[in-house]
Design an enzyme around this catalytic site. Structure first.
Site: not given
Length: 393
Positions: A163-165
């Site tokens: 999700v961060d990426a």
């Protein structure tokens, strides 16, 4: 050939992954990305090997300005920096940039045309707007963990901070759209991305099924819940493969390829609903055909005949994969004579310049302050007082 963002100034206040990943994408497109970090450095620099990997992966090609935004002089430096920026990026906790006098409204007051991109955990308008944002929380609260894992077992997170990426790529996409809008219409724009929204968006097809049927998805491990065989894992002599052959034509072809044409007309497997209902039995019938085959041979048999399949590779195998090597996904950079390997941005656009290493904390502070018009004596004073840091410290 000039890269498309050559001459574009980006000020990146991000830490960890999401905003820095967006900045890295813009740097790869040619933007001059200035990483603004505290004198002690991006918090990722404080968490060992995992943090070092974040810094190397998401900060290559940037310049580092180390400045203490808790001080009036540090905030003045940042104010000069954003005054001429085209794009500002940040993923600090809601309210922090405003407390520094560097929130969207503050920056727009001195730079009306700026594109200001922010990442938060849960959005900036709901009851959770002040909660810190973390990948794992977004995976959990978006429903992603509820559908990941084996049936009857505990929910599982995706094994990487997906999700961060993904939020980094979404932010880059959104600010580029806003920047094109500025070029066309002359106005800046604020862009907001939340980890929660991104995590939900990654599940768009599954959410579409839920809205169509009203059925809450359940964990089923490998295999897609409504078609079979689809995304099913089959052991081989030296590992395992994943295969999909759920259309009538593909299923019949699969049965013929493995020497079991009778399975295509077996009442347990005659239709897709039958195969879904008897998935375990179907996989048990197919297993002997692959048990003695190495994964490479199994793929030759299947892929060579139009069946979707892939080897389940370890990281070592991925690094040696001929397609990965041909695409240049892993690139070597050299920092002070020491080489290291990073994952490059996942696109190609003509001949790309060599990737430069992630900067050390404050490595470019003196250079950037000189460009902002600070006399050398004043820079030296800021350094001595700890307002800014340099790579010499």
């Amino acid at each position: 050939m000039e890269r498309p963002l050559t001459g574009v100034r980006v000020v990146d206040f991000g830490q960890f992954i999401a905003a820095p990943a967006a900045g890295a994408a813009l740097a790869d497109m040619g933007a001059d990305v200035i990483k603004v970090e505290p004198p002690r450095g991006d918090s990722a620099r404080q968490i060992g090997v995992y943090g070092q990997a974040m810094i190397r992966t998401y900060n290559g090609g940037k310049r580092s300005l180390a400045v203490d935004l808790r001080t009036a002089e540090g905030r003045a430096v940042a104010g000069r920096l954003v005054r001429d920026a085209d794009i500002v990026l940040q993923n600090l906790r809601t309210g922090v940039m405003e407390a520094f006098g560097l929130g969207p409204a503050d920056v727009r007051a001195i730079n009306p045309g700026v594109v200001y991109g922010s990442v938060s955990g849960f959005g900036r308008h709901g009851p959770s707007r002040n909660r810190p944002g973390f990948d794992i929380a977004a995976q959990a609260e978006s429903g992603l963990m509820s559908v990941t894992g084996e049936a009857g077992r505990d929910p599982q997170r995706v094994g990487v901070p997906v999700v961060d990426a993904a939020a980094g790529h979404v932010l880059a996409e959104a600010v580029l759209g806003a920047y094109i809008g500025r070029l066309r219409f002359g106005t800046g724009r604020d862009v907001e991305v939340s980890l929660l929204d991104v995590a939900i968006h990654l599940q768009g097809t599954t959410w579409g099924e839920y809205f169509l049927t009203g059925r809450v998805p359940e964990r089923k491990g490998n295999g897609q819940p409504t078609v079979a065989p689809a995304a099913d894992v089959v052991p081989t002599a030296d590992g395992a493969i994943v295969l999909s052959a759920y259309t009538p034509a593909h299923f019949s072809k699969l049965c013929a390829l493995v020497g079991r044409p009778e399975l295509a007309v077996d009442p347990r497997f005659a239709t897709n609903p039958d195969r879904v209902a008897h998935r375990a039995e179907l996989l048990a019938e197919l297993a002997p055909a692959f048990r003695e085959l190495p994964s490479e041979k199994a793929l030759e048999l299947l892929v060579g005949n139009g069946i979707v399949a892939g080897a389940i590779n370890t990281y070592e195998q991925v690094a040696a994969h001929p397609d990965v090597r041909a695409s240049g996904t892993f690139v070597e950079v050299v920092d002070d004579g020491e080489p290291y390997t990073v994952v490059r941005s996942p696109w190609r656009s003509g001949e790309e310049p060599a990737r430069t290493p992630a900067p050390r904390v404050g490595q470019h502070t003196r250079e950037i302050l000189a460009q902002l018009g600070y006399p050398a004596a004043e820079v030296g004073d800021l350094v001595r007082r700890g307002i800014v840091g340099t790579g010499e410290d």
